[in-house]
Design a protein around this motif. Structure first.
Motif, PDB file in Angstrom:
ATOM      1  N   SER A  52      48.045  34.850  22.903  1.00 47.77           N
ATOM      2  CA  SER A  52      46.600  35.001  22.915  1.00 47.77           C
ATOM      3  C   SER A  52      46.209  35.499  24.309  1.00 47.77           C
ATOM      4  CB  SER A  52      45.905  33.674  22.590  1.00 47.77           C
ATOM      5  OG  SER A  52      44.502  33.865  22.472  1.00 47.77           O
ATOM      6  N   TRP A  53      44.915  35.608  24.567  1.00 53.72           N
ATOM      7  CA  TRP A  53      44.467  36.053  25.878  1.00 53.72           C
ATOM      8  C   TRP A  53      43.017  35.654  26.105  1.00 53.72           C
ATOM      9  CZ3 TRP A  53      40.524  39.697  26.912  1.00 53.72           C
ATOM     10  CH2 TRP A  53      39.976  40.308  25.773  1.00 53.72           C
ATOM     11  N   PHE A  54      42.632  35.691  27.352  1.00 55.11           N
ATOM     12  CA  PHE A  54      41.233  35.473  27.693  1.00 55.11           C
ATOM     13  C   PHE A  54      40.948  36.128  29.044  1.00 55.11           C
ATOM     14  CE2 PHE A  54      43.452  31.733  29.394  1.00 55.11           C
ATOM     15  CZ  PHE A  54      43.007  31.695  30.701  1.00 55.11           C
ATOM     16  N   LYS A  55      39.689  36.378  29.276  1.00 55.42           N
ATOM     17  CA  LYS A  55      39.222  36.900  30.556  1.00 55.42           C
ATOM     18  C   LYS A  55      37.957  36.129  30.918  1.00 55.42           C
ATOM     19  CE  LYS A  55      37.560  41.065  32.948  1.00 55.42           C
ATOM     20  NZ  LYS A  55      37.185  42.492  32.809  1.00 55.42           N
ATOM     21  N   ALA A  56      38.131  35.076  31.706  1.00 55.58           N
ATOM     22  CA  ALA A  56      36.999  34.241  32.093  1.00 55.58           C
ATOM     23  C   ALA A  56      36.120  34.991  33.090  1.00 55.58           C
ATOM     24  CB  ALA A  56      37.488  32.934  32.694  1.00 55.58           C
ATOM     25  N   GLU A  57      34.839  35.125  32.758  1.00 51.80           N
ATOM     26  CA  GLU A  57      33.926  35.908  33.580  1.00 51.80           C
ATOM     27  C   GLU A  57      33.061  35.053  34.498  1.00 51.80           C
ATOM     28  OE1 GLU A  57      31.998  37.953  30.381  1.00 51.80           O
ATOM     29  OE2 GLU A  57      33.406  39.648  30.465  1.00 51.80           O
ATOM     30  N   LYS A  58      33.258  33.727  34.445  1.00 46.99           N
ATOM     31  CA  LYS A  58      32.505  32.826  35.319  1.00 46.99           C
ATOM     32  C   LYS A  58      33.455  31.756  35.850  1.00 46.99           C
ATOM     33  CE  LYS A  58      28.146  33.345  32.758  1.00 46.99           C
ATOM     34  NZ  LYS A  58      27.103  32.630  31.973  1.00 46.99           N
ATOM     35  N   THR A  59      33.313  31.441  37.122  1.00 47.69           N
ATOM     36  CA  THR A  59      34.109  30.355  37.676  1.00 47.69           C
ATOM     37  C   THR A  59      33.589  29.021  37.150  1.00 47.69           C
ATOM     38  OG1 THR A  59      32.677  30.235  39.618  1.00 47.69           O
ATOM     39  CG2 THR A  59      34.635  31.636  39.780  1.00 47.69           C
ATOM     40  N   GLY A  60      34.448  28.031  37.144  1.00 45.99           N
ATOM     41  CA  GLY A  60      34.056  26.713  36.658  1.00 45.99           C
ATOM     42  C   GLY A  60      35.235  25.988  36.047  1.00 45.99           C
ATOM     43  N   THR A  61      34.970  24.850  35.448  1.00 46.97           N
ATOM     44  CA  THR A  61      35.999  24.043  34.801  1.00 46.97           C
ATOM     45  C   THR A  61      35.703  23.984  33.312  1.00 46.97           C
ATOM     46  OG1 THR A  61      36.223  22.700  36.803  1.00 46.97           O
ATOM     47  CG2 THR A  61      37.159  21.805  34.778  1.00 46.97           C
ATOM     48  N   TYR A  62      36.709  24.263  32.518  1.00 45.72           N
ATOM     49  CA  TYR A  62      36.538  24.347  31.072  1.00 45.72           C
ATOM     50  C   TYR A  62      37.555  23.432  30.388  1.00 45.72           C
ATOM     51  CZ  TYR A  62      33.969  28.364  32.698  1.00 45.72           C
ATOM     52  OH  TYR A  62      33.095  29.170  33.378  1.00 45.72           O
ATOM     53  N   TYR A  63      37.100  22.776  29.317  1.00 48.83           N
ATOM     54  CA  TYR A  63      37.911  21.754  28.675  1.00 48.83           C
ATOM     55  C   TYR A  63      38.196  22.095  27.221  1.00 48.83           C
ATOM     56  CZ  TYR A  63      36.532  18.979  32.746  1.00 48.83           C
ATOM     57  OH  TYR A  63      36.316  18.539  34.017  1.00 48.83           O
ATOM     58  N   GLY A  64      39.295  21.558  26.754  1.00 52.12           N
ATOM     59  CA  GLY A  64      39.674  21.676  25.352  1.00 52.12           C
ATOM     60  C   GLY A  64      40.564  20.509  24.977  1.00 52.12           C
ATOM     61  N   MET A  65      41.128  20.575  23.788  1.00 59.57           N
ATOM     62  CA  MET A  65      41.998  19.503  23.306  1.00 59.57           C
ATOM     63  C   MET A  65      43.095  20.096  22.432  1.00 59.57           C
ATOM     64  SD  MET A  65      41.077  16.417  24.323  1.00 59.57           S
ATOM     65  CE  MET A  65      41.795  15.316  23.123  1.00 59.57           C
ATOM     66  N   GLU A  95      42.583  21.286  30.402  1.00 58.26           N
ATOM     67  CA  GLU A  95      41.605  21.536  31.473  1.00 58.26           C
ATOM     68  C   GLU A  95      42.012  22.810  32.203  1.00 58.26           C
ATOM     69  OE1 GLU A  95      39.604  19.480  35.472  1.00 58.26           O
ATOM     70  OE2 GLU A  95      41.237  18.465  34.402  1.00 58.26           O
ATOM     71  N   VAL A  96      41.079  23.747  32.275  1.00 55.85           N
ATOM     72  CA  VAL A  96      41.333  25.025  32.940  1.00 55.85           C
ATOM     73  C   VAL A  96      40.299  25.216  34.038  1.00 55.85           C
ATOM     74  CG1 VAL A  96      41.583  27.510  32.672  1.00 55.85           C
ATOM     75  CG2 VAL A  96      42.228  25.990  30.785  1.00 55.85           C
ATOM     76  N   LYS A  97      40.770  25.483  35.240  1.00 60.30           N
ATOM     77  CA  LYS A  97      39.878  25.780  36.357  1.00 60.30           C
ATOM     78  C   LYS A  97      39.919  27.277  36.642  1.00 60.30           C
ATOM     79  CE  LYS A  97      39.511  21.415  38.812  1.00 60.30           C
ATOM     80  NZ  LYS A  97      39.593  20.724  40.125  1.00 60.30           N
ATOM     81  N   VAL A  98      38.766  27.900  36.566  1.00 63.79           N
ATOM     82  CA  VAL A  98      38.644  29.325  36.869  1.00 63.79           C
ATOM     83  C   VAL A  98      38.082  29.441  38.275  1.00 63.79           C
ATOM     84  CG1 VAL A  98      37.611  31.520  36.185  1.00 63.79           C
ATOM     85  CG2 VAL A  98      38.245  29.841  34.435  1.00 63.79           C
ATOM     86  N   VAL A  99      38.836  30.060  39.166  1.00 62.03           N
ATOM     87  CA  VAL A  99      38.464  30.161  40.579  1.00 62.03           C
ATOM     88  C   VAL A  99      38.440  31.624  40.995  1.00 62.03           C
ATOM     89  CG1 VAL A  99      39.439  27.885  41.091  1.00 62.03           C
ATOM     90  CG2 VAL A  99      40.866  29.923  41.329  1.00 62.03           C
ATOM     91  N   SER A 100      37.995  31.872  42.196  1.00 63.94           N
ATOM     92  CA  SER A 100      38.010  33.244  42.711  1.00 63.94           C
ATOM     93  C   SER A 100      39.453  33.701  42.903  1.00 63.94           C
ATOM     94  CB  SER A 100      37.249  33.314  44.043  1.00 63.94           C
ATOM     95  OG  SER A 100      37.956  32.589  45.046  1.00 63.94           O
ATOM     96  N   LYS A 101      39.646  35.001  43.019  1.00 71.45           N
ATOM     97  CA  LYS A 101      40.997  35.534  43.210  1.00 71.45           C
ATOM     98  C   LYS A 101      41.609  35.050  44.528  1.00 71.45           C
ATOM     99  CE  LYS A 101      40.720  39.721  40.345  1.00 71.45           C
ATOM    100  NZ  LYS A 101      39.524  39.397  39.575  1.00 71.45           N
ATOM    101  N   GLU A 102      40.762  34.914  45.537  1.00 76.62           N
ATOM    102  CA  GLU A 102      41.263  34.422  46.822  1.00 76.62           C
ATOM    103  C   GLU A 102      41.733  32.972  46.705  1.00 76.62           C
ATOM    104  OE1 GLU A 102      38.601  37.807  47.328  1.00 76.62           O
ATOM    105  OE2 GLU A 102      38.324  35.858  46.357  1.00 76.62           O
TER     106      GLU A 102
END
Length: 284
Positions: free
Chosen positions: A217-230, A245-252
């Motif tokens: 599968s794939w995804f492209k998160a367009e906003k930083t933040g913390t996202y949850y699933g189960m 739990e997925v944390k989306v952060v800046s590239k740096e």
């Protein structure tokens, strides 16, 4: 009544606050009184939400039409108004309509449905890959583009008493997956033992983890933040304690995190595609 009003008021305040403060880091999780899907942060999730809205319009239209037709028939053909009941057994026009109309509705549903399935299936131009492996009962995330850095992610708060320091009961993990924002991430999902299911609603991703088989599968998160699933496949006694739990952060920030993970694992530091992109973005 007071308790219900209080919860409703709390939900309304949360909704208004979320709309008024769009700049804050998102934390996508189930909310009380939530009636809609979680806010979409990927192109796939946006298309899923749009398809959901289309189906909602179609279903409401059909429901209203059938309910109205039922009321009309009950009134128009009531016994008092029709002492001699009709003995009509066939009506060609009606039979054609109730055959053709459902077919057209299914075609209208099928076209965007197949487009969405093909769009969400595989990443066309992935910038990085994360291998997700399910265990009983935790997840392991490997980063083959970064020297096979691997982290294990286990539940961090089973009880309300453990939900401290910002942890969310049944959702937070000790080591979340970390990915950079605005990056096409290919996700390879598999399992070490039984069937699991890796799902993040805000990403529009849900893939089964089958032992001996890899799903993509794939995804492209367009906003930083913390996202949850189960985990969404019953996989044993601790199935309910296997959060994502997925944390989306800046590239740096991602480049710094990868460097830290490599140092801890004793992996030689090499420049990854995402790190290069981060450096280029900083230089510009």
């Amino acid at each position: 009544m007071g308790h219900k009003l209080d919860r409703a008021t709390t939900g309304l305040i949360s909704l208004i606050t979320g709309a008024a403060l769009p700049g804050l880091a998102l934390a996508a999780q189930p909310e009380r009184w939530e009636l809609n899907l979680q806010p979409a942060v990927t192109p796939v999730a946006e298309k899923i939400n749009s398809f959901h809205d289309l189906l909602l319009v179609i279903i409401i239209t059909i429901t209203v039409f059938v309910a109205g037709l039922l009321v009309y028939v009950m009134y128009r053909f009531r016994a008092s108004a029709n002492p001699n009941p009709s003995r009509t057994s066939h009506n060609t026009l009606i039979e054609v309509l109730w055959t053709v109309a459902p077919i057209m509705i299914l075609v209208v549903i099928a076209i965007p449905s197949f487009r969405l399935l093909y769009f969400s299936d595989k990443a066309a131009d992935a910038e990085m890959t994360v291998k997700v492996q399910g265990y009983q009962w935790y997840w392991a995330y490997s980063y083959p583009d970064a020297g096979d850095v691997t982290i294990e992610s286990r539940i961090a708060a089973r009880t309300a008493a453990e939900a401290t320091d910002g942890k969310i009961r049944l959702l937070s993990t000790d080591n979340p997956m970390v990915v950079p924002v605005d990056t096409v991430v290919r996700v390879i999902v598999t399992s070490d033992n039984v069937i699991h299911s890796w799902a993040v609603p805000a990403f529009g991703v849900q893939k089964y983890a089958n032992p001996g088989h890899a799903n993509e599968s794939w995804f492209k998160a367009e906003k930083t933040g913390t996202y949850y699933g189960m985990c969404q496949q019953i996989c044993g006694s601790d199935h309910g304690f296997m959060p994502v739990e997925v944390k989306v952060v800046s590239k740096e920030e991602y480049a710094a995190w990868i460097a830290q993970q490599k140092a801890q694992a004793g992996i030689p530091s090499t420049t990854t595609n995402v790190a290069s992109a981060s450096a280029a973005a900083t230089a510009n």
